[in-house]
Design a protein around this motif. Structure first.
Motif: not given
Length: 270
Positions: A232-233, A238-240, A256-260
């Motif tokens: 998982a991502h 804040d993305g950190s 994944d990052e796109e879903s996140w």
């Protein structure tokens, strides 16, 4: 500490202090801490005592930080132990479920070395099995008969098809109202009042996202590592990257990052 040894310690504590009290708690043995759903029982206290003593016996150089120890001495979370092995312990995660007789509670521990999470263990006392991960080695479910099953987070799907777990209780009121409205954009949401079981469920590929607003290390350090090892991502709002010292900022897990990014933009961007 060896992860199998740590899992065995959690199991021992559950057998000695938790399961004998399940659905056998007297009214006087349940106490309220900060609110109606923040409880502590003699099982929490007894299990943490057993776990701490066992870890100290095997690794006297390790610092054990348990939920109940911090409840008694909050300054423990302010202490810099970056140069030590730190083991965070949640003796009964989902105490409100445990106290109510619902079999959705877990025992959790995580190992942090040189400031990095290296191992996480989530034990289910009712099912008598464990979900665990060591950094770089994948996430695994280990059954009582010794069978192992590799854990893989759910594959990505469009936002409208996502099902997930969201804990909105600790969001500020206005933000909570907005997020709960935004959650109508996904297919399904749930909350089990037990992060341990939610992480176990997610590790097996059963949901597409998880969200938490309150970050106490005993609740999330083990689970976050297991999620990453399951593919998982994992990141703060804040993305950190999420670290064991983070106590606020929210945590979002996705396939994944796109879903996140889609979840953060459409559902949790308030």
């Amino acid at each position: 500490m060896n992860i199998d040894r740590l899992a065995a310690i959690l199991k021992q504590a559950a057998q000695e202090e938790i399961m004998p009290r399940f659905r056998r708690l007297d009214e006087g043995t349940i106490k309220t801490k900060t609110g109606a759903f923040d409880l502590v029982t003699e099982a929490d206290v007894g299990a943490e005592r057993v776990i701490t003593a066992a870890i100290n016996a095997h690794r006297p150089d390790a610092i054990v930080i348990g939920e109940e120890a911090v409840s008694a001495n909050p300054k423990l979370l302010d202490t810099n132990f970056e140069d030590r092995i730190v083991i965070y312990v949640d003796p009964v995660d989902g105490t409100a479920n445990f106290a109510g007789g619902l079999p959705l509670f877990a025992v959790m521990a995580s190992v942090v070395q040189n400031g990095e999470t290296v191992a996480g263990v989530i034990y289910d006392p009712v099912g008598d099995d464990v979900v665990m991960a060591e950094r770089g080695c994948g996430a695994w479910q280990v059954f009582p008969d010794g069978r192992t099953l590799r854990q893989t987070f759910a594959a990505a799907v469009p936002l409208a098809e996502m099902g997930g777990l969201a804990s909105t209780a600790f969001l500020p009121p206005e933000q909570r109202r907005a997020v709960m409205g935004n959650l109508s954009q996904v297919k399904m949401t749930a909350n089990y009042r037990c992060a341990g079981h939610e992480y176990r469920y997610a590790a097996g590929g059963n949901v597409h996202f998880m969200m938490y607003a309150k970050l106490m290390p005993w609740d999330h350090v083990a689970g976050a590592l297991i999620m990453r090892e399951a593919g998982a991502h994992v990141a703060k709002f804040d993305g950190s990257p999420y670290r064991h010292t983070d106590l606020d900022g929210g945590l979002l897990v996705a396939s994944d990052e796109e879903s996140w990014n889609a979840l953060r933009r459409e559902v949790f961007a308030v």
